[in-house]
Design an enzyme around this catalytic site. Structure first.
Site, PDB file in Angstrom:
ATOM      1  N   HIS A  69      -2.312  -1.285  -4.244  1.00  0.00           N
ATOM      2  CA  HIS A  69      -4.015  -0.983  -4.488  1.00  0.00           C
ATOM      3  C   HIS A  69      -4.221   0.237  -4.304  1.00  0.00           C
ATOM      4  O   HIS A  69      -3.429   1.047  -4.018  1.00  0.00           O
ATOM      5  CB  HIS A  69      -4.472  -2.170  -3.385  1.00  0.00           C
ATOM      6  N   SER A  87       0.787  -1.142  -0.106  1.00  0.00           N
ATOM      7  CA  SER A  87       0.008   0.269   0.072  1.00  0.00           C
ATOM      8  C   SER A  87       0.807   1.177  -0.030  1.00  0.00           C
ATOM      9  O   SER A  87       1.801   1.434  -1.003  1.00  0.00           O
ATOM     10  CB  SER A  87      -0.855  -0.045   1.158  1.00  0.00           C
TER      11      SER A  87
END
EC number: 3.4.21.92
Length: 201
Positions: A126, A101
Site C-alpha cells: 500500500h 507495507s
C-alpha cells in the site's frame, strides 16, 4: 515468565570445547538475519549494522534475511533496502508469516531470482502514510509533500523490482492489496514459493 533468548551449542573452528551462545548470535555466524517485528529505527540500525559487518567479513557469501513483519516506518525501511543494494553479497529474502507495507518493500529488495515466500505467507502493499501529526498548516503541507516524494520513490522501486507497469503499481498502492505467496510470485515481489505442494514452483 519470559523465556529469554535460547542458547545453542557452538564450537569455534579449531576448538575442542563447546560453548553455549544465544540463538541469534549463532544464526548471525551463518549469515542469517531476521526482521520479525515492526520496522523502526532501532531494528533498522541493527540489521544495517549486521549487513555491513557481514559484508566486511566475506563479500562472496550470500546473506539470508527472513521477514515476518507488519511493516512500519518508511525511512528506516528504505534505509534497509538501500543497504541491501549497497553491500556486495547477494541478499536472499524469505517471507514467512507476513510481509506487509515496508515488510513487502524490503522483501522485494532481495536479489532477483533469490526472493522466496513460504507457501502460507501473506504479502501486502500500500502507499506510505504520514507518521507525524503537526498543528501548523505549513508543516502539514511540508509533510504531505514529503509523503508524496516517498510514495514516488517506493512506486519506482516496485516498478523496477517487479516488472509491473507504473500504472498498475500506482493503482494498487491506493489501497491495501493482500496477496498469497503464489500471487506475490505472479506479481513479481518474490521469485519462488518454497515447499509448494501444489506445483513445482
Amino acid at each position: 515468565m519470559p523465556v529469554g533468548v535460547p542458547k545453542v551449542p557452538y564450537r569455534l573452528p579449531g576448538d575442542v570445547q563447546v560453548q553455549w551462545i544465544d540463538l541469534y548470535n549463532r544464526l548471525y555466524r551463518e549469515r542469517i538475519l531476521f526482521l520479525g517485528q515492526t520496522v523502526n529505527y532501532e531494528i533498522a540500525n541493527q540489521i544495517i549494522g549486521l549487513m555491513l559487518y557481514l559484508n566486511g567479513d566475506d563479500k562472496s557469501k550470500d546473506m539470508y534475511l527472513y521477514i515476518n513483519s507488519p511493516g512500519g516506518a518508511v525511512v528506516p525501511g528504505i534505509a534497509i533496502y538501500d543497504t541491501m543494494q549497497f553491500v556486495e553479497p547477494e541478499i536472499r529474502t524469505i517471507c514467512m508469516g507476513v510481509a506487509a507495507s515496508m515488510g513487502s518493500f524490503i522483501l522485494t529488495g532481495g536479489e532477483i531470482t533469490k526472493r522466496i515466500a513460504l507457501p502460507h505467507a501473506r504479502v501486502m502493499i500500500h502507499q506510505p502514510s504520514s507518521s507525524y501529526y503537526k498543528d501548523q498548516a505549513g508543516e502539514l503541507i511540508m509533510e504531505a509533500e514529503e509523503v508524496l516524494k516517498l510514495r514516488d520513490c517506493i512506486t519506482k522501486v516496485y516498478v523496477q523490482r517487479t516488472g509491473k507497469p507504473i500504472s498498475v503499481i500506482s493503482e494498487d498502492m491506493e489501497r491495501d492489496v493482500f496477496m498469497s505467496a503464489k500471487e506475490a510470485k505472479e506479481y513479481g515481489i518474490v521469485d519462488l514459493v518454497a515447499l509448494d505442494v501444489d506445483s513445482n514452483s
